[in-house]
Design a protein around this motif. Structure first.
Motif, short mmCIF file in Angstrom:
data_model
loop_
_atom_site.label_atom_id
_atom_site.label_comp_id
_atom_site.label_asym_id
_atom_site.label_seq_id
_atom_site.Cartn_x
_atom_site.Cartn_y
_atom_site.Cartn_z
N ILE A 204 0.88 -1.17 0.00
CA ILE A 204 0.00 0.00 0.00
C ILE A 204 0.92 1.22 0.00
O ILE A 204 1.54 1.53 1.00
CB ILE A 204 -0.93 0.01 1.23
N GLN B 286 0.64 -5.01 2.47
CA GLN B 286 1.63 -4.57 3.45
C GLN B 286 1.67 -3.04 3.47
O GLN B 286 1.73 -2.41 2.42
CB GLN B 286 3.01 -5.10 3.03
N LEU B 287 1.65 -2.49 4.66
CA LEU B 287 1.83 -1.05 4.80
C LEU B 287 3.00 -0.80 5.73
O LEU B 287 2.97 -1.19 6.90
CB LEU B 287 0.57 -0.39 5.36
N MET B 288 4.02 -0.18 5.21
CA MET B 288 5.19 0.15 6.02
C MET B 288 4.82 1.28 6.96
O MET B 288 4.32 2.33 6.52
CB MET B 288 6.35 0.58 5.12
N ALA B 289 5.10 1.11 8.23
CA ALA B 289 4.71 2.08 9.24
C ALA B 289 5.83 3.08 9.48
O ALA B 289 7.00 2.74 9.46
CB ALA B 289 4.36 1.37 10.54
N LEU B 290 5.40 4.31 9.72
CA LEU B 290 6.36 5.32 10.16
C LEU B 290 6.90 4.92 11.53
O LEU B 290 6.15 4.57 12.43
CB LEU B 290 5.63 6.66 10.27
N SER C 282 12.22 -0.51 11.66
CA SER C 282 11.13 -0.54 10.69
C SER C 282 10.06 -1.48 11.21
O SER C 282 10.32 -2.36 12.02
CB SER C 282 11.63 -1.02 9.33
N ALA C 283 8.85 -1.25 10.76
CA ALA C 283 7.74 -2.11 11.16
C ALA C 283 6.70 -2.05 10.07
O ALA C 283 6.69 -1.13 9.26
CB ALA C 283 7.16 -1.64 12.50
N ASP C 284 5.83 -3.05 10.06
CA ASP C 284 4.78 -3.03 9.06
C ASP C 284 3.51 -3.65 9.63
O ASP C 284 3.53 -4.34 10.63
CB ASP C 284 5.18 -3.71 7.75
N VAL C 285 2.43 -3.33 8.96
CA VAL C 285 1.12 -3.89 9.27
C VAL C 285 0.69 -4.65 8.04
O VAL C 285 0.99 -4.23 6.92
CB VAL C 285 0.13 -2.76 9.60
#
Lengths: 288, 288, 288, 288
Positions: free
Chosen positions: C55, C72-76, C84-87
């Motif tokens: 996304i 997948q959405l990479m999170a700030l 780094s983190a993702d949802v």
């Protein structure tokens, strides 16, 4: 705190903590001028219609699907309730009609009016310069300057001179606090070159007291001047604190204005009252 | 096709395929009447403000968090871009200000104007009676009837007689095509008994030609008459085809109306232009 | 409570409240038999690899994108954290390797072992027959019957006779409690006709005490017999209470089995330990 | 390219483009040693059970709800299908049992083995050091060192000496390529001080050739030495390239090991085969 180069800015003009930017220009007199435009109640939407992409599970889904800024998932509801509900996943800054909050962009690590970007935009939301400033709606007079009355604009800059000429041609004058709506007759996703507002055009907006900008013209592709920040998204939004409605749909508006021979109207902007976002979908209504 | 009991309905009134329901009552004359209400451009939002629940990952998140109809996830953006963006997960029919599409509810397996629920609401979206009908916005005259001017309503029914009395008290008359805004001075999530519009009240709306209903009064808790379908969500929405804005916030509106001694205004409803949904968040603006 | 037709079922065999179905057949002796298959620790995944659809927001996203069961959405994340983190948004029942919970399907309004579907699957989750039964993992002996050793199967039924023949050809015998893995050499999304397990094949599994089914063969397209419920998804899953792993990838497994001349192995199934779901992605490992 | 201080690292040891890190230590001999641990097929999950938070819409939802790393939305499925399905929104790096990919963390702007963080982790996904390295599963020998056999650990450092002592007490020796599982008897969300692996402990792991780390001990709170990068998440993960399984649940494992007087086992790690993520939920199984 304010920048020292010669590009325009409003940093400090309405205080160090201001979150409204050029919306401060919308005074009671501006609203009354907007009110005086309303005669028949005819309304035109400036939003692109969006068809959501459904999230459907099963073995025979297509291999590709349209990309949409909105995905829709129909929720199971109790059979006895005979009701339906859905959840939507919304990408605020996709290519559709949305209102940029002031902290959507930064320049040299600062957002309007000179606060650190990293303090304003955090993993838990936006603490300064968010959609909170727009949550109760914006009412002002809108003025359409149709630069494409004789056909779509080519690529290249839109200057203050272009805007002066359009005012004269249309017999309309932008007053302080008005929202400016530009039409170039192009869509944002067309192949470049796509026209864009120039720094000179932004200076014109600053001089004339534009409170909010929208239209089908944004920053040019390719950039007009790679050495200068993007005129709308960096100078107008960040330095002037001017909210932008990206990707507006002004075709129907232009047709109605031409039909009525009137290029000003009450502009009602009423995004969902969601606080703390970087941007928000909006359906601006021009009311005649 | 139309029901044969004595409850009111509009099935077939505007055709078998109609998706606009009582919005058909908003004629040019209605819009002109709405336009005539606009004098100063002062605007009041009828939406509850919503603070999104952030989706934040990490070891020390709290054990519980506020429930919100909107969850926000801040997206990673390229460092060089100095921009921020977010995605939001939106629960359209949670307790916040949203506009119900006509096929949000069914009765005896049918949605307005008598079509099968299962054909209209599918796993891939709503094919009939969706937000498509509202996507370009709704402009009409709104009239507030403030039933709580002397204090919050107790539980129980709101009848046509109550509405007649309020009109007389306020010196305002609802005309066909107007939107009705009711105030009971209660919040939807209070402990029961919570007042609700009765079948008699819906008959009044039908008789008077209400185009759209909103306010802080919905269907009562406990139900007024368990043997009869919910007056607003089953009779008004499904049988009359009358769109409902749930969970409006009318406190500020009531204060402004009292201040101005005017209970009518232009009502601008401009949800995001998203098609095919069962409902959509909205920020209705009363413009004076 | 149990059906009265002549199709096989296990309703009541392990009690009225049972949620494990044929996993009850995995006894200590079965696990010991599985353990005895492990010699070198070589492992083969039976899962299809999935590339998530990102996304990403911005003006120049493509018009279409690959459909994926995972977005997948990479999170700030805070700049200082250098992390780094993702949802991820996961569609459990899309065409990828996932384990169906017993209440994923119903027949005549009932789920295994004869409970009302509407009580078991609710808008707030699955109260009976969910992934809770699999959450601590499943360990048993797996046996591959490769029906495509001489080339992909045509469409049509896979019968008990086919399975007997494969056992004899491969020199392996399925024992009670084993998991059955079938290979047809076809992919589920190919154009029909696509082969499928027949009712006769399911009777064979019932007779032989199969605890879990997986492979690249599912219910046939077009259906083998439109008048009979789908053999795997309605008879095996609902009536036998036999968990199914849909859309397995058995190409590498078949190659390794052929290389080793061994068609049995320890099968380790370890989905994320998420309770109450209708299904869950899984990466089954065959350990030799 | 490799750092020049005296902290351990594996940058360059398996090449400039390596994405497997210490998983390279899992040779055929290591897997055979793991295989030799399997005798009965008894399996123990090392994952915390997670109950998803349902996304349910309606007027009477509670004001707060449990925070869960997984949200579940039950999808509408066609009535005739008698099937259920759900979508889940998964926060990979919440406090639950998940496997950190190598590029989940950076140090001085670099990820293992010395590549720029900003090139490896992009808004469109992870291009280097993602879950792609784990997607086919990991099989190795696991060894539990139970530091809490006599009661929960206090806060403070876990040193190499502590690990030596545990090996001697338990009569087990960690061999190169084994996975190390530590138990401190504490939960990660307890009030500080919470114990953590020290730099000395990480040196021990490096010396002994640990391929993967997990357990209920992570980096200490408060940090053991604020002037030194977090031993597990910065030194082990980034500099050694050692995958970490955060927030494991080792209570049942410790009980079974004590019951069997065996502290080694085959460890099967099989996350969903999703490529390109920063981390992924996992249900590690210890097989005896």
């Amino acid at each position: 705190m304010a920048p020292t180069d010669d590009l325009p800015d409003n940093w400090g003009r309405w205080g160090e903590d201001d979150e409204s930017g050029t919306l401060n220009l919308i005074t009671d007199a501006v609203r009354a001028r907007a009110a005086s435009e309303v005669r028949t109640g005819r309304a035109v939407s400036l939003a692109m219609p969006v068809r959501p992409a459904p999230i459907v599970m099963g073995p025979f889904a297509p291999d590709t699907r349209e990309v949409s800024p909105v995905q829709q998932l129909m929720a199971l509801t109790p059979h006895a309730a005979q009701a339906s509900a859905d959840v939507m996943l919304v990408e605020n800054h996709a290519v559709w009609t949305h209102l940029d909050a002031l902290s959507h962009q930064a320049l040299d690590g600062l957002v309007y009016p000179g606060r650190p970007f990293a303090d304003s935009v955090t993993p838990a939301g936006v603490t300064h310069g968010s959609t909170t400033a727009f949550a109760a709606g914006v009412i002002t007079r809108g003025v359409l300057l149709d630069l494409a009355a004789d056909g779509p604009l080519p690529g290249g800059p839109v200057t203050g001179g272009d805007l002066d000429a359009a005012e004269e041609r249309q017999g309309v004058t932008l007053e302080p606090g008005d929202a400016l709506v530009l039409r170039g007759g192009r869509t944002l996703t067309e192949n470049p070159p796509v026209p864009g507002v120039s720094v000179d055009g932004v200076r014109w907006m600053h001089r004339r007291g534009v409170s909010l900008y929208t239209g089908d013209i944004e920053d040019a592709r390719p950039p007009l001047n790679p050495g200068v920040p993007a005129p709308l998204h960096k100078i107008a939004l960040v330095r002037l604190g001017m909210p932008l409605i990206d990707a507006a749909n002004v075709e129907e508006l232009a047709a109605v204005c031409a039909e009525l021979s009137r290029y000003s109207f009450l502009l009602a902007i009423a995004p969902p009252r969601i606080l703390g976002m970087t941007g928000i979908p909006v359906n601006p209504l021009a009311i005649f």
